[in-house]
Motif scaffolding. Structure first.
Motif, mmCIF file in Angstrom:
data_model
loop_
_atom_site.group_PDB
_atom_site.id
_atom_site.type_symbol
_atom_site.label_atom_id
_atom_site.label_comp_id
_atom_site.label_asym_id
_atom_site.label_seq_id
_atom_site.Cartn_x
_atom_site.Cartn_y
_atom_site.Cartn_z
ATOM 1 N N ILE A 81 0.911 -1.506 -0.036
ATOM 2 C CA ILE A 81 0.323 0.410 0.174
ATOM 3 C C ILE A 81 0.546 1.347 -0.123
ATOM 4 C CG2 ILE A 81 -1.642 1.018 1.302
ATOM 5 C CD1 ILE A 81 -2.612 -0.711 2.255
ATOM 6 N N ASN A 82 0.687 2.238 -0.834
ATOM 7 C CA ASN A 82 1.142 3.603 -1.328
ATOM 8 C C ASN A 82 0.710 3.899 -0.206
ATOM 9 O OD1 ASN A 82 3.547 2.036 -2.647
ATOM 10 N ND2 ASN A 82 2.642 2.261 -4.233
ATOM 11 N N ILE A 83 1.196 5.278 0.296
ATOM 12 C CA ILE A 83 1.333 7.243 0.501
ATOM 13 C C ILE A 83 1.562 7.776 -0.790
ATOM 14 C CG2 ILE A 83 0.786 7.990 2.458
ATOM 15 C CD1 ILE A 83 1.344 6.116 4.248
ATOM 16 N N VAL A 84 0.262 8.077 -1.009
ATOM 17 C CA VAL A 84 0.947 8.932 -1.988
ATOM 18 C C VAL A 84 1.386 10.751 -1.066
ATOM 19 C CG1 VAL A 84 -0.123 10.157 -4.037
ATOM 20 C CG2 VAL A 84 -0.290 7.645 -4.081
ATOM 21 N N GLU A 85 2.105 11.516 -1.398
ATOM 22 C CA GLU A 85 2.137 12.721 -0.815
ATOM 23 C C GLU A 85 1.419 13.844 -1.775
ATOM 24 O OE1 GLU A 85 5.541 13.820 0.200
ATOM 25 O OE2 GLU A 85 7.032 11.816 0.520
ATOM 26 N N PHE A 86 0.335 13.485 -2.068
ATOM 27 C CA PHE A 86 -0.884 14.827 -2.365
ATOM 28 C C PHE A 86 -1.497 16.077 -0.809
ATOM 29 C CE2 PHE A 86 -4.990 15.417 -4.301
ATOM 30 C CZ PHE A 86 -4.259 15.702 -5.818
ATOM 31 N N LYS A 87 -1.397 16.569 -0.823
ATOM 32 C CA LYS A 87 -1.973 17.818 -0.263
ATOM 33 C C LYS A 87 -3.308 18.096 -0.531
ATOM 34 C CE LYS A 87 -2.016 21.432 2.889
ATOM 35 N NZ LYS A 87 -1.219 22.880 3.781
ATOM 36 N N VAL A 88 -4.379 17.782 -0.378
ATOM 37 C CA VAL A 88 -5.924 18.058 -0.662
ATOM 38 C C VAL A 88 -5.817 19.303 -0.532
ATOM 39 C CG1 VAL A 88 -7.899 17.680 -1.557
ATOM 40 C CG2 VAL A 88 -6.862 15.394 -1.106
ATOM 41 N N THR A 89 -6.909 20.324 -1.366
ATOM 42 C CA THR A 89 -6.899 21.733 -1.525
ATOM 43 C C THR A 89 -8.627 22.012 -1.171
ATOM 44 O OG1 THR A 89 -6.004 22.586 -3.308
ATOM 45 C CG2 THR A 89 -5.115 22.543 -1.791
ATOM 46 N N ASN A 90 -8.918 21.217 -2.094
ATOM 47 C CA ASN A 90 -10.481 21.311 -2.552
ATOM 48 C C ASN A 90 -11.204 20.143 -2.838
ATOM 49 O OD1 ASN A 90 -11.812 24.035 -2.082
ATOM 50 N ND2 ASN A 90 -9.943 24.227 -3.096
ATOM 51 N N THR A 117 -0.295 28.985 -5.327
ATOM 52 C CA THR A 117 0.214 27.976 -6.552
ATOM 53 C C THR A 117 -1.071 28.301 -8.241
ATOM 54 O OG1 THR A 117 0.888 25.641 -5.786
ATOM 55 C CG2 THR A 117 2.542 27.648 -5.920
ATOM 56 N N CYS A 118 -1.940 27.312 -6.716
ATOM 57 C CA CYS A 118 -3.132 26.787 -7.699
ATOM 58 C C CYS A 118 -4.136 28.356 -8.388
ATOM 59 C CB CYS A 118 -4.567 26.326 -6.205
ATOM 60 S SG CYS A 118 -3.830 24.471 -6.196
ATOM 61 N N ASP A 119 -3.939 29.409 -7.686
ATOM 62 C CA ASP A 119 -5.122 31.015 -7.908
ATOM 63 C C ASP A 119 -3.778 31.817 -7.657
ATOM 64 O OD1 ASP A 119 -7.111 29.232 -7.328
ATOM 65 O OD2 ASP A 119 -7.077 29.910 -5.448
ATOM 66 N N GLY A 120 -2.591 31.695 -8.056
ATOM 67 C CA GLY A 120 -1.657 32.322 -8.672
ATOM 68 C C GLY A 120 -1.425 33.558 -9.345
#
Length: 301
Positions: free
Chosen positions: A82-91, A140-143
């Motif tokens: 089982i991999n842990i994906v480094e991904f920060k959910v913003t929405n 960086t999403c809304d820049g």
């Protein structure tokens, strides 16, 4: 343990957000049930458990150290591939399918288990009212929306420096307010303010940042926390006394969205978090099975 973001698929049956004990337990049950799932987390899973000098109530392991138990959890996942994906959910956009958005990309999932823990940081006055109207959680999403404008970045983690540096190439002014020590790599064009924020001010959109002795004119404010408040993550999610409201099946008020662990409220206990994580995954599997072969006797709410 982590997976390259470039190999993420566009769609999963189940997304598990958070890699603490609740998220890891959910992932283990999803794996055992042979579901198509993804486990999202940070680079260091469950720092709270790591700092516990001793855990006395984990059945079968009396007086085990928190870090040793954390490593056992991680090794169990590794043994199950089982991999842990480094991904920060913003929405998270409501579904189903749900759309989970991060810094660089997004994907869909038919069901979601929120195991985000609790944010120890309270919302700033004006934050909730101006969310989406100048307040955001990913610079960086809304820049591009802030080209030649003034923005403030309030960051509780060093990773915020990268977002501030990115904005320095876009904005006319970037104000950086760290809620941590030891700044490392800020662009010299960025102005650092080391006071505390009292609130975010504006009528229809963000206009100023209240820092106590003065109000600084800004067009946008980005708040970078390690854990986003659940109610800010997804629209329409019902809360109760600051926690996600769930029933005994760990179902939220949104179909296909489950929650487990500290984010569902007290008691903030390791055994409760792991138990809820496993239960939420089992209920999510039942939900997914019903999507494929709906039982006419069981309405989908």
């Amino acid at each position: 343990m982590s997976e390259d973001l470039q190999v993420l698929k566009k769609h999963y049956e189940l997304a598990i957000v958070g890699c603490g004990p609740a998220g890891m337990a959910a992932a283990l049950n999803a794996k055992i049930r042979k579901r198509d799932f993804i486990l999202l987390g940070s680079g260091f899973c469950s720092p709270k458990l790591s700092k516990a000098p001793q855990v006395d109530n984990w059945l079968g392991f009396p007086e085990i150290g928190g870090e040793e138990l954390r490593q056992r959890f991680l090794n169990h996942l590794k043994e199950q591939a089982i991999n842990i994906v480094e991904f920060k959910v913003t929405n998270v956009y409501p579904g189903p399918p749900y759309t989970l958005v991060g810094k660089d990309q997004s994907f869909e999932a038919d069901a979601v288990v929120l195991a985000t823990g609790v944010s120890v940081n309270k919302l700033f006055p004006g934050e909730a009212d101006l969310l989406g109207r100048g307040v955001g959680y990913c610079a960086t999403c809304d820049g591009p929306l802030y080209k030649n404008k003034r923005v403030a970045i309030i960051s509780y983690e060093q990773a915020g420096e990268d977002e501030a540096n990115f904005m320095a190439d876009i904005c006319s002014k970037v104000l950086y307010i760290p809620y941590y020590s030891d700044l490392k790599r800020l662009d010299p064009r960025i102005e650092v303010y080391k006071g505390k924020v009292k609130g975010i001010v504006g009528e229809s959109t963000v206009e100023r940042l209240d820092v106590g002795e003065e109000e600084l004119p800004v067009d946008g404010v980005f708040i970078l926390r390690e854990t986003l408040p659940a109610e800010q993550l997804i629209s329409g999610l019902e809360m109760e006394e600051g926690a996600i409201r769930v029933n005994h099946k760990l179902e939220t008020n949104l179909p296909g969205l489950f929650a487990a662990g500290d984010c569902t409220g007290q008691p903030f206990q390791l055994i409760k978090a792991a138990g809820e994580g496993g239960t939420a995954a089992l209920q999510a599997v039942k939900y997914l099975d019903n999507l494929k072969s709906p039982d006419p006797k069981v309405p989908i709410l």
